[in-house]
Design a protein around this motif. Structure first.
Motif, short mmCIF file in Angstrom:
data_model
loop_
_atom_site.label_atom_id
_atom_site.label_comp_id
_atom_site.label_asym_id
_atom_site.label_seq_id
_atom_site.Cartn_x
_atom_site.Cartn_y
_atom_site.Cartn_z
N SER A 233 98.26 30.76 19.48
CA SER A 233 98.76 31.67 18.61
C SER A 233 100.09 31.17 17.69
CB SER A 233 99.12 33.09 19.20
OG SER A 233 99.74 33.92 18.38
N LEU A 234 100.92 30.44 18.52
CA LEU A 234 102.08 29.51 18.02
C LEU A 234 101.43 28.70 17.02
CD1 LEU A 234 105.13 29.82 18.56
CD2 LEU A 234 104.76 27.83 20.05
N GLY A 235 100.55 28.07 17.02
CA GLY A 235 99.71 27.12 16.12
C GLY A 235 99.36 27.85 14.72
N ASP A 236 98.76 29.03 14.82
CA ASP A 236 98.36 29.77 13.96
C ASP A 236 99.39 30.23 13.24
OD1 ASP A 236 95.78 29.33 14.57
OD2 ASP A 236 95.73 31.32 15.67
N GLN A 237 100.50 30.96 13.97
CA GLN A 237 101.84 31.41 13.37
C GLN A 237 102.27 30.26 12.43
OE1 GLN A 237 104.22 33.23 16.29
NE2 GLN A 237 102.64 34.69 16.60
N LEU A 238 102.69 29.27 13.05
CA LEU A 238 103.18 28.01 12.24
C LEU A 238 102.52 27.55 10.98
CD1 LEU A 238 105.56 26.04 12.39
CD2 LEU A 238 104.17 24.49 14.08
N PHE A 239 101.28 27.55 11.31
CA PHE A 239 100.32 27.25 10.02
C PHE A 239 100.52 28.09 9.00
CE2 PHE A 239 96.43 27.40 7.30
CZ PHE A 239 96.27 26.54 6.90
N ALA A 240 100.51 29.29 9.21
CA ALA A 240 100.97 30.46 8.34
C ALA A 240 102.24 30.35 7.40
CB ALA A 240 100.69 31.96 8.96
N LEU A 241 103.06 29.93 8.20
CA LEU A 241 104.54 29.77 7.86
C LEU A 241 104.54 28.51 6.69
CD1 LEU A 241 106.55 30.82 10.78
CD2 LEU A 241 106.19 32.04 8.58
N ASP B 240 101.85 27.17 5.50
CA ASP B 240 100.96 27.37 4.44
C ASP B 240 101.71 28.04 3.05
OD1 ASP B 240 98.30 26.71 3.30
OD2 ASP B 240 98.00 28.82 3.42
N ILE B 241 102.77 28.74 3.50
CA ILE B 241 103.64 29.43 2.36
C ILE B 241 104.14 28.42 1.33
CG2 ILE B 241 105.49 30.72 1.98
CD1 ILE B 241 104.91 32.25 4.57
N TYR B 242 104.40 27.21 1.74
CA TYR B 242 104.91 26.20 0.97
C TYR B 242 104.09 25.45 0.06
CZ TYR B 242 109.15 26.61 3.79
OH TYR B 242 110.07 27.18 4.50
N ASN B 243 102.94 25.64 0.14
CA ASN B 243 101.84 25.11 -0.77
C ASN B 243 101.88 23.90 -1.03
OD1 ASN B 243 99.56 26.05 -1.98
ND2 ASN B 243 100.41 26.76 -3.82
N THR B 244 102.04 23.11 0.23
CA THR B 244 102.15 21.56 -0.06
C THR B 244 100.78 20.80 -0.30
OG1 THR B 244 101.90 21.10 2.10
CG2 THR B 244 104.17 21.47 1.52
N GLY B 245 99.67 21.57 0.12
CA GLY B 245 98.37 20.62 0.14
C GLY B 245 98.17 19.98 1.50
N TYR B 246 99.12 20.17 1.99
CA TYR B 246 99.13 19.25 3.47
C TYR B 246 99.17 20.12 4.65
CZ TYR B 246 99.35 15.16 0.63
OH TYR B 246 99.20 13.98 -0.19
N SER B 247 98.99 21.52 4.45
CA SER B 247 99.37 22.62 5.48
C SER B 247 98.85 22.10 6.88
CB SER B 247 98.84 23.62 5.29
OG SER B 247 99.54 24.17 3.73
N LEU C 22 104.12 18.95 13.27
CA LEU C 22 105.23 20.03 13.91
C LEU C 22 104.84 20.20 15.29
CD1 LEU C 22 106.32 22.15 10.79
CD2 LEU C 22 107.49 20.01 11.78
N LEU C 23 103.71 20.35 15.54
CA LEU C 23 103.15 20.86 16.93
C LEU C 23 103.41 19.99 17.88
CD1 LEU C 23 99.80 23.17 16.03
CD2 LEU C 23 102.26 23.86 16.96
N GLU C 24 103.49 18.87 17.48
CA GLU C 24 103.87 17.62 18.26
C GLU C 24 105.06 17.78 19.09
OE1 GLU C 24 102.96 13.81 16.47
OE2 GLU C 24 101.28 14.34 16.00
N GLN C 25 106.04 18.74 18.71
CA GLN C 25 107.29 18.97 19.19
C GLN C 25 107.30 19.89 20.58
OE1 GLN C 25 110.37 20.11 16.56
NE2 GLN C 25 109.22 19.48 14.86
N LEU D 226 110.62 17.19 5.23
CA LEU D 226 110.50 15.80 6.08
C LEU D 226 109.16 15.43 6.25
CD1 LEU D 226 112.29 13.64 7.17
CD2 LEU D 226 112.30 14.95 9.41
N ALA D 227 108.49 16.22 6.67
CA ALA D 227 107.00 15.96 7.17
C ALA D 227 106.18 15.63 5.65
CB ALA D 227 106.19 17.03 7.89
N LEU D 228 106.56 16.29 4.66
CA LEU D 228 105.84 15.96 3.38
C LEU D 228 106.19 14.45 2.91
CD1 LEU D 228 103.88 17.28 1.26
CD2 LEU D 228 106.00 18.19 0.09
N LYS D 229 107.41 14.31 2.92
CA LYS D 229 108.05 13.09 2.40
C LYS D 229 107.45 11.84 3.27
CE LYS D 229 112.22 10.29 2.19
NZ LYS D 229 113.69 10.22 2.68
#
Length: 175
Positions: free
Chosen positions: A42-50, A52-59, A66-69, A90-93
């Protein structure tokens, strides 16, 4: 999107969620951390949804990174939009830098080498349109490990082009 109403509706919903997040007066997305589910899926799903809002193409990739933390850090990301935005950027960079390095490290193939040369040419052409072809050829003779620096740091590229220009002038004056 104009021809597919479902796709348009999803894009609008995503944009509205992003705008709502930016307009929230508080620094937290949830009223309390208890609203953030602590189950890993559920945490992974919630994080993905958040993310994905940034629309980076790399959600998916960013979410995976981020889930490695630690779980506490992930919960904090879900509840603090500014922190999440910093981490997404930072991840996108990092992903973009890896793409440049991958493009360069895989350049043993002729097509990849040509693409690298084309990217380099476009950058060199801005600095010296008259000699861009010769200068790019000279730069491609450099150690391949220098290419990431040339492609990502303008000052490094300028210095390399200046050295190549000097070598080209020396060569032309000696013939």
């Amino acid at each position: 999107m104009l021809q597919d109403e479902d796709l348009l509706a999803k894009a609008l919903e995503k944009a509205i969620r992003a705008l709502d997040r930016q307009l929230e007066p508080s620094d937290t997305l949830y009223t309390d951390e208890e609203n953030v589910s602590e189950s890993s899926d559920s945490l992974g799903d919630q994080l993905f949804a958040l993310v994905d809002i940034y629309n980076t193409g790399y959600s998916q990739k960013i979410t995976g990174m981020l889930l490695e933390q630690q779980k506490d850090a992930i919960i904090k990301l879900c509840s603090q939009p500014r922190l999440l935005e910093e981490q997404v950027n930072l991840a996108l960079k990092t992903l973009k830098e890896q793409n440049v390095e991958t493009c360069i490290s895989d350049s043993s193939d002729t097509d990849d080498t040509e693409r690298l040369g084309e990217k380099l040419f476009l950058l060199v052409e801005r600095l010296d349109p008259v000699h861009a072809t010769e200068l790019t050829g000279m730069l491609l003779e450099m150690d391949p490990s220098t290419f990431p620096q040339l492609l990502t740091h303008h000052s490094t590229l300028e210095l390399a082009v200046q050295k190549a220009q000097a070598a080209l002038e020396t060569f032309k004056s000696s013939t």
